[in-house]
Design a protein around this motif. Structure first.
Motif, PDB file in Angstrom:
ATOM      1  N   LEU A 365       0.904  -1.144   0.000  1.00  0.00           N
ATOM      2  CA  LEU A 365       0.000   0.000   0.000  1.00  0.00           C
ATOM      3  C   LEU A 365       0.946   1.198   0.000  1.00  0.00           C
ATOM      4  CD1 LEU A 365      -2.825   1.231   0.187  1.00  0.00           C
ATOM      5  CD2 LEU A 365      -2.596   1.146   2.682  1.00  0.00           C
ATOM      6  N   ALA A 366       1.217   1.713  -1.178  1.00  0.00           N
ATOM      7  CA  ALA A 366       2.312   2.676  -1.357  1.00  0.00           C
ATOM      8  C   ALA A 366       1.867   4.105  -1.075  1.00  0.00           C
ATOM      9  CB  ALA A 366       2.865   2.572  -2.773  1.00  0.00           C
ATOM     10  N   VAL A 367       2.772   4.859  -0.471  1.00  0.00           N
ATOM     11  CA  VAL A 367       2.570   6.287  -0.235  1.00  0.00           C
ATOM     12  C   VAL A 367       3.682   7.115  -0.864  1.00  0.00           C
ATOM     13  CG1 VAL A 367       1.275   5.966   1.901  1.00  0.00           C
ATOM     14  CG2 VAL A 367       3.776   6.142   2.003  1.00  0.00           C
ATOM     15  N   GLY A 368       4.762   6.465  -1.299  1.00  0.00           N
ATOM     16  CA  GLY A 368       5.894   7.175  -1.870  1.00  0.00           C
ATOM     17  C   GLY A 368       6.319   6.573  -3.190  1.00  0.00           C
ATOM     18  N   MET A 369       6.874   7.411  -4.060  1.00  0.00           N
ATOM     19  CA  MET A 369       7.280   7.005  -5.409  1.00  0.00           C
ATOM     20  C   MET A 369       8.499   7.821  -5.807  1.00  0.00           C
ATOM     21  SD  MET A 369       4.910   7.348  -8.820  1.00  0.00           S
ATOM     22  CE  MET A 369       5.480   6.890 -10.459  1.00  0.00           C
ATOM     23  N   GLY A 370       9.597   7.147  -6.064  1.00  0.00           N
ATOM     24  CA  GLY A 370      10.797   7.862  -6.482  1.00  0.00           C
ATOM     25  C   GLY A 370      11.320   8.820  -5.445  1.00  0.00           C
ATOM     26  N   GLY A 371      11.169   8.480  -4.152  1.00  0.00           N
ATOM     27  CA  GLY A 371      11.676   9.327  -3.082  1.00  0.00           C
ATOM     28  C   GLY A 371      10.774  10.487  -2.722  1.00  0.00           C
ATOM     29  N   GLU A 372       9.578  10.557  -3.293  1.00  0.00           N
ATOM     30  CA  GLU A 372       8.639  11.641  -3.022  1.00  0.00           C
ATOM     31  C   GLU A 372       7.267  11.062  -2.694  1.00  0.00           C
ATOM     32  OE1 GLU A 372       8.505  13.774  -6.637  1.00  0.00           O
ATOM     33  OE2 GLU A 372      10.546  14.574  -6.498  1.00  0.00           O
ATOM     34  N   PRO A 373       6.399  11.873  -2.055  1.00  0.00           N
ATOM     35  CA  PRO A 373       5.004  11.423  -1.931  1.00  0.00           C
ATOM     36  C   PRO A 373       4.434  11.156  -3.312  1.00  0.00           C
ATOM     37  CG  PRO A 373       5.404  13.336  -0.537  1.00  0.00           C
ATOM     38  CD  PRO A 373       6.630  13.166  -1.382  1.00  0.00           C
ATOM     39  N   LEU A 374       3.484  10.249  -3.397  1.00  0.00           N
ATOM     40  CA  LEU A 374       2.880   9.929  -4.686  1.00  0.00           C
ATOM     41  C   LEU A 374       2.394  11.196  -5.385  1.00  0.00           C
ATOM     42  CD1 LEU A 374       0.628   6.905  -3.657  1.00  0.00           C
ATOM     43  CD2 LEU A 374       2.649   6.787  -5.129  1.00  0.00           C
ATOM     44  N   PRO A 375       2.729  11.395  -6.647  1.00  0.00           N
ATOM     45  CA  PRO A 375       2.111  12.501  -7.385  1.00  0.00           C
ATOM     46  C   PRO A 375       0.604  12.260  -7.499  1.00  0.00           C
ATOM     47  CG  PRO A 375       4.051  11.648  -8.540  1.00  0.00           C
ATOM     48  CD  PRO A 375       3.734  10.680  -7.449  1.00  0.00           C
ATOM     49  N   ALA A 376      -0.155  13.336  -7.651  1.00  0.00           N
ATOM     50  CA  ALA A 376      -1.607  13.200  -7.762  1.00  0.00           C
ATOM     51  C   ALA A 376      -1.983  12.269  -8.897  1.00  0.00           C
ATOM     52  CB  ALA A 376      -2.231  14.576  -7.973  1.00  0.00           C
ATOM     53  N   GLU A 377      -1.276  12.348 -10.020  1.00  0.00           N
ATOM     54  CA  GLU A 377      -1.597  11.532 -11.179  1.00  0.00           C
ATOM     55  C   GLU A 377      -1.320  10.055 -10.953  1.00  0.00           C
ATOM     56  OE1 GLU A 377       0.268  14.163 -11.152  1.00  0.00           O
ATOM     57  OE2 GLU A 377      -0.802  15.663 -12.361  1.00  0.00           O
ATOM     58  N   HIS A 378      -0.539   9.735  -9.938  1.00  0.00           N
ATOM     59  CA  HIS A 378      -0.158   8.344  -9.700  1.00  0.00           C
ATOM     60  C   HIS A 378      -0.685   7.800  -8.375  1.00  0.00           C
ATOM     61  CE1 HIS A 378       2.225   8.125 -13.326  1.00  0.00           C
ATOM     62  NE2 HIS A 378       2.761   9.284 -13.008  1.00  0.00           N
ATOM     63  N   GLY A 379      -1.755   8.447  -7.847  1.00  0.00           N
ATOM     64  CA  GLY A 379      -2.478   7.808  -6.759  1.00  0.00           C
ATOM     65  C   GLY A 379      -2.464   8.468  -5.409  1.00  0.00           C
ATOM     66  N   PHE A 380      -1.920   9.673  -5.276  1.00  0.00           N
ATOM     67  CA  PHE A 380      -1.887  10.336  -3.975  1.00  0.00           C
ATOM     68  C   PHE A 380      -3.281  10.358  -3.350  1.00  0.00           C
ATOM     69  CE2 PHE A 380      -2.367  14.192  -1.407  1.00  0.00           C
ATOM     70  CZ  PHE A 380      -1.323  14.037  -0.513  1.00  0.00           C
ATOM     71  N   PRO A 381      -3.395  10.019  -2.064  1.00  0.00           N
ATOM     72  CA  PRO A 381      -2.304   9.826  -1.096  1.00  0.00           C
ATOM     73  C   PRO A 381      -1.822   8.379  -0.951  1.00  0.00           C
ATOM     74  CG  PRO A 381      -4.379   9.981   0.065  1.00  0.00           C
ATOM     75  CD  PRO A 381      -4.711  10.169  -1.381  1.00  0.00           C
ATOM     76  N   ALA A 382      -2.565   7.385  -1.477  1.00  0.00           N
ATOM     77  CA  ALA A 382      -2.143   5.991  -1.317  1.00  0.00           C
ATOM     78  C   ALA A 382      -2.659   5.170  -2.494  1.00  0.00           C
ATOM     79  CB  ALA A 382      -2.652   5.402  -0.006  1.00  0.00           C
ATOM     80  N   ARG A 383      -1.887   4.156  -2.875  1.00  0.00           N
ATOM     81  CA  ARG A 383      -2.258   3.273  -3.980  1.00  0.00           C
ATOM     82  C   ARG A 383      -1.698   1.877  -3.729  1.00  0.00           C
ATOM     83  NH1 ARG A 383       0.661   4.261  -9.502  1.00  0.00           N
ATOM     84  NH2 ARG A 383      -0.093   2.129  -9.785  1.00  0.00           N
TER      85      ARG A 383
END
Length: 535
Positions: A365-383
């Motif tokens: 259940l991911a909250v971070g992507m590439g060392g940053e919080p998930l971008p909105a386009e990629h599921g922020f806040p969790a995916r």
């Protein structure tokens, strides 16, 4: 010479009347849409354009959606939105021409458009009844704009003195209204300019509100350090070949394929995930609790099932999140629950095999992507991120609900449209260098690309030129079996056109098949082939 029509009006007058009608209709549509966007932004709900687009996506044949993705790729959403706006503008133009002669028909047309928008609210998958409010606001605003513009064009309630002193509007006498009459062309132009400016301002503010400094965004979220940080990527994961896809995909370049026309923007302070269904202990967690859990990192390549052979709908990065298996163990999953039915903030559903998440792989259940919080386009806040499965059965963005159920009892969004319910990613390889149809110097030529077989790993990549013998390429290093791998080979070619083919073999010993298969229902297959010219 001026030509008269049967009604006695001249052709230039009719053309002028048509131009005025089109202008009135376009401005009416623009003002209604601008007001609707402003209402949607203020209420944090979907605009009518998005509502209609969602309804079209949700109720279109799967073949049409697959065709759109294959032809347009990540541009499918902007094209659909643009198409809806064009249709709305065209409808407005026709409505304006009709309204100039019969104002009541113009207002009736607005009512029809409002009814269509309200119907779309009911037809889309998202349970968002509040989305009907911007539709109604837009309809009322459009009606007001239409009445004002018709009045300024000489077709409104204001009387115009006739030849014998009667006070009958031109439209009522069957004449083409002419804004050069009282109140005059200048008044019409000034009114039209004001309506256009107000439309643009309302639309701009409506788009800005969800992204305003007061709105919750990824920038407002601070990620904790992982409980078990991964080491740095090993040296040699990138071969450094010009033109070769980098091992790590930057967030800004990561492919995006989903059905959300408007990016959901849940407030992380209010976000919750509900875990329920066939479990002993259903529960809900919020963002604070999720971030307080021991979070883990994982290097995972994602791939879209719509990716054609040689396509670019794949990307690799380092993810941060809580293990999904830990959450499921907390809930106490019943033995018969073979499906994890997850739901996103916009109502999209995804069915994931339970045993895959529980088999020890790095399902997060991911909250971070590439060392940053998930971008909105990629599921922020969790995916969700589950290595080894295509995204349509594993990678729910903006996830808000996880229900343990059975495949026999409930079907997810794409399963309802004929796609597979269990879709492990197929072994795939791609030629990046030379680029298709590239022109290179004859002699020694570098061939390079990427290959993937998530959660199995790639054992070998082979290439051949012009249908000759296969030879094995050199593979870069990888941090694990869940990422793609770069490959490189060298050959010597004579001047002329040449074909390069590539195939990969995964760690189970299975080699990528040569036969081409389309993505439906569980992913494309086939060898990637490119042609280049040596000079």
């Amino acid at each position: 010479m001026t030509t008269k029509t049967r009604g006695g009006s001249t052709r230039p007058e009719k053309q002028r009347g048509t131009a005025v009608g089109v202008t009135v209709g376009l401005l009416t549509a623009a003002f209604g849409l601008g007001a609707a966007e402003l209402a949607a932004g203020a209420l944090r709900t979907a605009s009518p354009v998005v509502v209609v687009g969602d309804a079209l996506v949700d109720n279109s044949p799967p073949e049409l959606m697959e065709l759109a993705i294959s032809l347009l790729g990540t541009a499918d959403k902007p094209v659909l939105i643009a198409g809806i706006v064009v249709v709305l503008a065209g409808s407005g133009a026709v409505l304006g021409i009709v309204a100039l002669a019969r104002p009541v028909l113009g207002h009736a047309g607005l009512a029809v458009l409002a009814t269509a928008g309200a119907t779309a609210v009911l037809l889309r998958r998202a349970d968002e009844p509040g989305a009907v409010v911007p539709v109604l606001v837009g309809a009322v605003a459009g009606a007001l704009a239409l009445a004002l513009l018709l009045r300024r064009a000489g077709a409104g309630p204001s009387p115009v003195e006739g030849e014998k002193g009667e006070t009958t509007a031109p439209a009522a006498r069957g004449e083409t209204p002419d804004p050069t009459r009282e109140p005059g062309r200048r008044g019409f132009v000034l009114t039209a300019t004001g309506v256009l400016g107000a439309s643009a301002a309302a639309g701009a503010v409506g788009h800005w509100l969800p992204r305003s400094p007061g709105a919750s965004t990824a920038a407002s979220l601070t990620l904790p350090e992982p409980a078990r940080p991964l080491p740095r990527l090993p040296a040699g994961v990138d071969l450094g070949v010009p033109g070769l896809t980098p091992f790590t995909t930057p967030n800004t370049g990561f492919y995006r394929i989903d059905t959300a026309l408007s990016v959901p923007r849940p407030d992380p302070s209010r976000w919750t995930l509900r875990v329920h269904g066939m479990v002993d202990r259903p529960f809900e967690i919020g963002m604070d609790e999720l971030l307080s859990m021991p979070l883990e990192e994982a290097d995972i390549t994602l791939s879209c099932v719509s990716n054609q052979v040689g396509g670019d709908l794949a990307g690799n990065t380092r993810w941060l999140g809580a293990p999904l298996a830990r959450l499921l163990r907390r809930a106490g999953v019943h033995s018969g629950a073979d499906q994890i039915l997850s739901t996103s903030d916009d109502g999209w559903t995804c069915g994931t095999p339970t045993e895959v998440v529980m088999d020890g792989r790095d399902a997060l259940l991911a909250v971070g992507m590439g060392g940053e919080p998930l971008p909105a386009e990629h599921g922020f806040p969790a995916r969700m991120v589950v290595p080894g499965l295509y995204g349509f059965v594993s990678a729910t963005k903006w996830v808000t609900d996880i229900k343990l159920t059975r495949f026999a009892d409930e079907r997810a969004y794409w399963a309802q449209r004929g796609w597979a319910v269990r879709a492990p990613i197929k072994t795939m390889s791609r030629v990046d260098v030379p680029a298709p149809l590239a022109r290179v110097a004859a002699g020694d030529v570098v061939l390079a690309g990427v290959a993937w077989a998530q959660h199995r790993g790639v054992d070998a990549v082979e290439v051949r030129v012009d249908g000759g013998d296969w030879w094995e390429a050199e593979l870069a290093r990888v941090p694990g079996v869940d990422t793609w791998v770069q490959w490189v080979a060298e050959t010597s070619v004579e001047p002329g056109q040449h074909d390069v083919e590539v195939r990969a073999t995964d760690a189970t010993g299975a080699t990528q098949p040569s036969a081409r298969a389309e993505p439906v229902p569980d992913g494309a297959t086939g060898w990637h082939r490119i042609r280049f010219t040596a000079e």
